[in-house]
Design an enzyme around this catalytic site. Structure first.
Site, PDB file in Angstrom:
ATOM      1  N   SER A   1      -0.381  -1.180  -6.212  1.00  0.00           N
ATOM      2  CA  SER A   1      -0.080  -2.318  -7.065  1.00  0.00           C
ATOM      3  C   SER A   1       0.707  -1.885  -8.296  1.00  0.00           C
ATOM      4  CB  SER A   1      -1.373  -2.989  -7.517  1.00  0.00           C
ATOM      5  OG  SER A   1      -2.034  -3.578  -6.431  1.00  0.00           O
TER       6      SER A   1
ATOM      7  N   GLU B   1       5.788 -33.854  -1.431  1.00  0.00           N
ATOM      8  CA  GLU B   1       4.577 -33.304  -2.026  1.00  0.00           C
ATOM      9  C   GLU B   1       4.952 -32.550  -3.294  1.00  0.00           C
ATOM     10  OE1 GLU B   1       0.993 -33.365  -0.029  1.00  0.00           O
ATOM     11  OE2 GLU B   1       2.250 -34.997  -0.715  1.00  0.00           O
TER      12      GLU B   1
ATOM     13  N   LYS C   1     -14.364  -7.972  -7.976  1.00  0.00           N
ATOM     14  CA  LYS C   1     -13.542  -8.805  -8.857  1.00  0.00           C
ATOM     15  C   LYS C   1     -12.860  -9.919  -8.052  1.00  0.00           C
ATOM     16  CE  LYS C   1     -10.155  -8.387 -12.554  1.00  0.00           C
ATOM     17  NZ  LYS C   1      -9.159  -7.543 -13.207  1.00  0.00           N
ATOM     18  N   ASP C   2     -12.390  -9.574  -6.836  1.00  0.00           N
ATOM     19  CA  ASP C   2     -11.762 -10.592  -5.990  1.00  0.00           C
ATOM     20  C   ASP C   2     -12.774 -11.642  -5.553  1.00  0.00           C
ATOM     21  OD1 ASP C   2      -9.268  -9.530  -6.204  1.00  0.00           O
ATOM     22  OD2 ASP C   2      -9.294  -8.482  -4.290  1.00  0.00           O
TER      23      ASP C   2
ATOM     24  N   HIS D   1       0.812  -1.217   0.000  1.00  0.00           N
ATOM     25  CA  HIS D   1       0.000   0.000   0.000  1.00  0.00           C
ATOM     26  C   HIS D   1       0.851   1.275   0.000  1.00  0.00           C
ATOM     27  CE1 HIS D   1      -4.262  -1.577   0.919  1.00  0.00           C
ATOM     28  NE2 HIS D   1      -3.532  -2.545   0.386  1.00  0.00           N
TER      29      HIS D   1
END
Lengths: 257, 176, 418
Positions: free
Chosen positions: C217, C285, C241-242, C213
Site C-alpha cells: 500500500s 442514478e 481495522k477492516d 501486493h
C-alpha cells in the site's frame, strides 16, 4: 480520535452524494403537497388496521370501478386484520375466469384467497375507451410510483377546486392544483358519505382520502412493518458489534507506536 | 462477516465477544438467503386444487395437476375394488388395506409419482400397459402397482401416495 | 518457498500439494503493511466486501427474476411481495449499487489525494479505472432489469449515445438493441451481461490486488517503507481495522436499506415501462450524474459523448499527467488546494446532472466541465513543474519518534486530510 471524524465524514459523503437527487425527485408541475401525519411514517411507524380496512372499503366501493390493483391478492387482506374466513367471503364476492372446462370454454367462477383482484377493464384500450381517453393507472404501487408518496395521493384526492380564471379547461377535465399540469381526467372521486363505514366513522371526504391513501401505502409496500422491525433489531446488533470491534481494534493497536 | 484474530495474539474477552457477534450475525444473515429458496407466498397459496369427479365414468381415469404434480383420479370397477380388497396384506412390500386408501371405494385418488425416483407411471389411458396387477406400471425402472396403487413388484419402496383430499360436495373433491 | 509450519496434518498434506495455506499466510497474515494508514485506506477492502454482497444478492435475485418485457416488472414485484425475504434481498442489491459507488468514489479520491497512482503503482491505478468502467456498465444494465419507466428510458437514452458515432452510429445502436427500439432482445442481453460483468470485475479485482501486493500500500506520507520498523503485519492489525470499518459501513448501509430503501431510487421506476410515454424528467442514478452533466454541457452531440468518455479516459493517463515526484498532497500545498477544488467541482457536476439543462445550470455545467479537464490536462502537468513541495520526512517512523521535528506538522495535517 479519527473514528468519530470518519463517521462525520462518511455521513457528509452520503449526504453530498444523495442530496442533489431530491430536488429532481420532487413532483414536477403540481403544487407541493402538504405534509400529512401518517401512522406509518418514521422508524417505528406501523399501519393502523382500522384505517386500512376503511381504506380498503373506499378502494372497493369507489376506486375499483376504474382502477386495477394488479399486485394484490385477496390472501394479502389478512394483513389488514381480516380473518381467513372474512377474506374468503370478500374474495367470493368477486368473479375471475375459471380454467377452461372440458369443452374448452371459459366461465367465471368466484375468486378464492389465492386470486388477485380482477381488473375493471380487459385491457388498456378498453380502459381508455371508457374514461374519455385517459388510462386510470394501476393502484398497487401508486404511493411508491409518485414522487410525493402518500402526501401527494392525499393531496390529489382532496385537492379539487374551481380552475383559476385564466385556465382553459379541456373537455371533460377537472382542475386539481396538485396534479402536474393542473388538469386531471379523473373527476372528484370522493363525496361526503360516499361510503358507509362499517365501524361507524363519519365518512367525510378528508376521512375517506386519508383512509384510502393509507390503504394504498400498504398496497405499495405490504412488508414495511417487517422491514422496520428487522431494521431496528439489525441496527442495535450492528452498533453493539461495531462498538466491540472498535474496542478490539484499540487493544490490538495499543502496541503500535 | 467478522472472523477475527486467532490464538497468535492476545485473546481476551473483547476479542471473543466481537468474533462471536460476527459469527452470530453471519448466521442471522444466512437465514434469509436460505429461506428465499422455500416456496413463496403465492406458491403456497395455490396449494389446493378442486376437481369435479362427476365426469369420470366407471373404468375411466383422469389426471389432474396439483402443486405441479399429476394426481390420478380413477373410477374403479367393482372387479378392481374386489381385487384390491382381497389381497393378503402380509404379502405386500408396503402393507396397507385398500379401505384405508380411498375415501369412497369407487373413486381412487393418488399422487401419480412413482415412489422410486419420481417418474409418472403408465396406466391412466385405456391403451397403456398397467403392469402385472392391472394398476399402474412405471416404465422408467419397472415398478408394478396394483388396482389400489400399492407397490407389488419392482424397485419402488412404497405405495403410490394418497394426497390429502376431502369431498366438498357430493362429487367435488378438494385436493390439498 | 519458506512458509510457516502448520501443525494440522490435513493442512500439511494439502499444503504440500497445493500451497494455498502459505499463500494466504503470506498475503493476508504477514503481508507487511505501512503502519500509518488512516481510515481512508479502509475503503479498498470495503469495496471488495460490497462486491461480494452484490454478487450473493444478485445471484439470489436471478433465481426469481424473469427477463421478459411482459414479466420482468411483475417478477420484481413478486420478489418484493411473495418471495421469502425477497424485499430485503432486493433492497440490499439496489441500495448496494449506490453504496458500492460511494465506497469506490471515496477510494478513488483517496488515491487522488495521496498520489497512489504514481510510480510504481501506475498499473494498479489503471486496473482500478477498468474496474470503475465495468462497474458503470454493470450498474447501468442492472438498472434496466426491473423494466420500469426509468429503466426503459435510461436504456433508450444511454444506448442512443452510440448513435453519435459518425457513419455507423445507427448500425451500432440497432446492434445493441437487437431491434428497432429497446425491447425484449435488449432486456435479454442486458440480463446476460449484467450477470457476466461482475465476474469480470472479480477477475480485474484479483489483478488489482496482485498489483497492490507487488509494492504494498501507499500511505498518508506517500514515502516508501524504509524498513521493518515502518510496517506491521496485515493480520491482526488491518484485519480488525477492516472489520471495524465494515461494521461502521453496515450501520450506514442498514439505515438506508431498512428505513430509506427508495430514497436513492426514482419513483418513476415503480411505473411499468411504457414505450409510448417518456417521463417528464429523466435522470440517471446519482452515481452517473457528473458524467451526465458533462454530456449535456457540450452542445454538440458527438463532442458531448466524447467529453463524457474522456472524463474517465483522462484517468487512464493521470500517472503521466502528474509528474511531481511527491505523492502525498500533504507535502504539496498548491496541489492540495486544487484537490479540494476538483472534489467540489465533481459535487457541483453531480448536482447539475440532476437539474434540467436550462438557464444558469447550463452555464455552470460548462464551467464545471471545463475545470474538470483543465485540472487534469493543464493544471497537474504545470504543478509538476512549478510547485515547490515541502520537505519529506525521512521515514514513516521518524515523525512519530521526533514530534518536534520539521516534519511533524505535515504528518499531523494528513490525519485530518480529506
Amino acid at each position: 480520535m479519527r473514528a468519530p471524524a470518519l463517521l462525520v465524514a462518511a455521513a457528509t459523503a452520503v449526504a453530498l452524494a444523495t442530496g442533489p437527487v431530491s430536488p429532481a425527485g420532487a413532483a414536477t408541475g403540481g403544487a407541493e403537497p402538504p405534509a400529512q401525519d401518517w401512522s406509518f411514517s418514521g422508524v417505528f411507524g406501523t399501519y393502523d388496521r382500522g384505517e386500512l380496512q376503511r381504506g380498503f372499503q373506499v378502494y372497493a366501493e369507489v376506486c375499483a370501478a376504474c382502477h386495477s390493483l394488479d399486485y394484490i391478492a385477496f390472501r394479502n387482506l389478512t394483513d389488514l386484520g381480516f380473518s381467513e374466513t372474512e377474506v374468503k367471503a370478500i374474495a367470493a364476492e368477486y368473479e375471475v375466469p375459471a380454467a377452461p372446462d372440458e369443452n374448452g370454454e371459459v366461465f367465471p367462477r368466484p375468486a378464492t384467497p389465492a386470486d388477485r383482484f380482477p381488473a375493471p377493464f380487459q385491457n388498456a384500450n378498453e380502459a381508455r375507451a371508457s374514461n374519455n381517453g385517459a388510462l386510470p393507472p394501476d393502484l398497487s404501487l401508486i404511493v411508491e410510483a409518485r414522487a410525493g408518496g402518500a402526501d401527494y395521493i392525499h393531496a390529489v384526492l382532496v385537492g379539487y377546486s374551481d380552475p383559476p380564471s385564466d385556465t382553459d379547461m379541456a373537455d371533460g377535465m377537472s382542475y386539481n392544483g396538485y396534479f402536474p399540469g393542473g388538469q386531471v381526467a379523473m373527476p372528484p372521486p370522493l363525496f361526503e358519505d360516499g361510503v358507509t363505514y362499517a365501524d361507524g366513522t363519519p365518512a367525510t371526504v378528508e376521512q375517506q382520502a386519508r383512509d384510502v391513501t393509507a390503504f394504498l401505502a400498504w398496497a405499495s409496500e405490504p412488508n414495511m412493518e417487517e422491514r422496520k422491525r428487522m431494521g431496528v433489531m439489525t441496527m442495535i446488533f450492528l452498533v453493539v458489534m461495531t462498538g466491540l470491534l472498535y474496542v478490539s481494534k484499540r487493544r490490538i493497536w495499543s502496541n503500535v507506536h | 462477516m467478522a472472523e477475527t484474530h486467532d490464538g497468535a495474539t492476545r485473546r481476551d474477552f473483547i476479542h471473543v465477544a466481537s468474533a462471536t457477534m460476527g459469527v452470530v450475525g453471519g448466521a442471522c444473515v444466512a437465514w434469509p438467503f436460505i429461506h428465499q429458496m422455500n416456496p413463496a407466498a403465492d406458491t403456497l397459496a395455490l396449494a389446493s386444487t378442486e376437481f369435479d369427479t362427476a365426469g369420470v365414468a366407471e373404468g375411466m381415469a383422469v389426471t389432474v395437476l396439483w402443486r405441479g404434480k399429476p394426481v390420478f383420479v380413477r373410477h374403479r370397477t367393482a372387479a378392481e375394488i374386489e381385487e384390491a380388497g382381497a389381497v393378503d396384506l402380509e404379502s405386500l412390500p408396503d402393507p396397507q388395506a385398500d379401505a384405508d386408501r380411498a375415501e369412497r371405494p369407487e373413486m381412487l385418488v393418488l399422487v401419480g409419482v412413482c415412489t422410486h425416483l419420481g417418474c409418472v407411471p403408465l396406466g391412466q389411458k385405456a391403451t397403456d400397459p398397467r403392469g402385472e396387477w392391472g394398476g399402474w406400471f412405471c416404465p422408467c425402472h419397472g415398478s408394478h402397482y396394483d388396482t389400489s396403487g400399492r407397490i407389488r413388484k419392482g424397485p419402488a419402496p412404497e405405495n403410490l401416495e394418497v394426497p390429502p383430499y376431502t369431498y366438498i360436495s357430493d362429487t367435488v373433491i378438494r385436493i390439498g | 518457498m519458506s512458509g510457516p509450519n502448520f501443525s494440522n496434518p490435513v493442512v500439511r498434506w494439502i499444503e504440500h500439494r497445493l500451497p494455498v495455506f502459505s499463500f494466504m499466510h503470506h498475503e493476508l497474515h504477514e503481508y507487511p503493511t505501512p503502519k500509518n494508514l488512516n481510515y481512508w485506506w479502509n475503503f479498498g477492502s470495503l469495496a471488495g466486501m460490497v462486491l461480494v454482497i452484490m454478487l450473493v444478492t444478485g445471484i439470489v435475485l436471478a433465481m426469481h427474476y424473469t427477463p421478459h418485457v411482459d414479466y420482468a416488472f411483475a417478477s420484481v414485484e413478486r420478489i418484493m411481495r411473495d418471495v421469502n425475504y425477497g424485499w430485503l434481498i432486493r433492497y440490499i442489491h439496489s441500495n448496494g449499487a449506490s453504496f458500492f459507488f460511494i465506497v469506490v468514489y471515496i477510494h478513488i479520491f483517496r488515491g487522488l489525494y495521496y498520489g497512489s497512482y504514481k510510480a510504481p503503482r501506475e498499473l494498479l491505478w489503471i486496473l482500478g479505472v477498468v474496474i470503475l468502467l465495468l462497474m458503470m456498465a454493470t450498474a447501468f444494465m442492472g438498472y434496466v432489469l426491473p423494466w420500469g419507466q426509468m429503466s426503459f428510458w435510461g436504456a433508450t437514452v444511454i444506448t442512443n449515445l452510440f448513435s453519435a458515432v459518425p457513419g455507423i452510429g445507427d448500425w451500432i445502436v440497432t446492434l445493441l438493441w437487437g431491434g428497432f427500439a429497446v425491447d425484449n432482445p435488449t432486456l435479454n442481453r442486458f440480463y446476460s451481461l449484467h450477470y457476466l460483468l461482475p465476474f469480470l470485475i472479480v477477475g480485474v479485482v484479483v489483478l488489482h490486488v496482485i498489483a497492490l501486493h507487488r509494492f504494498g500500500s501507499n500511505n498518508p506520507l506517500g514515502i516508501d517503507l524504509r524498513g521493518q520498523q515502518d510496517s506491521i503485519p496485515f493480520h491482526p492489525y488491518y484485519t480488525v481495522k477492516d472489520m471495524f470499518g465494515l461494521g461502521v459501513f453496515l450501520i450506514f448501509f442498514s439505515a438506508v436499506v431498512f428505513f430509506l430503501p427508495n430514497a436513492m431510487g426514482h419513483a418513476d421506476n415503480y411505473i411499468p415501462a411504457d414505450p409510448l410515454v417518456t417521463p417528464a424528467h429523466i435522470v440517471p442514478e446519482w452515481y452517473f450524474l457528473p458524467f451526465y452533466a458533462i454530456l449535456r454541457a457540450i452542445p454538440d452531440k458527438l463532442l458531448g459523448v466524447i467529453a463524457m468518455f474522456a472524463s474517465i479516459g483522462v484517468l487512464f493517463i493521470l500517472p503521466w499527467l502528474d509528474r511531481s515526484p511527491v505523492r502525498s498532497a500533504s507535502f504539496r500545498p498548491i496541489f492540495r488546494i486544487f484537490f479540494w477544488v476538483l472534489l467540489a467541482d465533481c459535487v457541483l457536476l453531480t448536482y447539475l446532472g440532476a437539474k434540467a439543462p436550462e438557464g444558469i445550470y447550463v452555464v455552470l455545467a460548462r464551467i464545471g466541465t471545463a475545470y474538470y479537464f483543465f485540472h487534469f490536462l493543464l493544471l497537474l502537468p504545470a504543478l509538476s513543474i512549478f510547485e515547490t513541495p515541502r520537505p519529506l520526512p525521512r521515514s514513516i517512523s521518524r515523525p512519530v519518534l521526533d514530534p518536534a521535528g520539521s516534519v511533524a506538522a505535515p504528518a499531523a495535517t494528513s490525519k485530518e486530510a480529506p
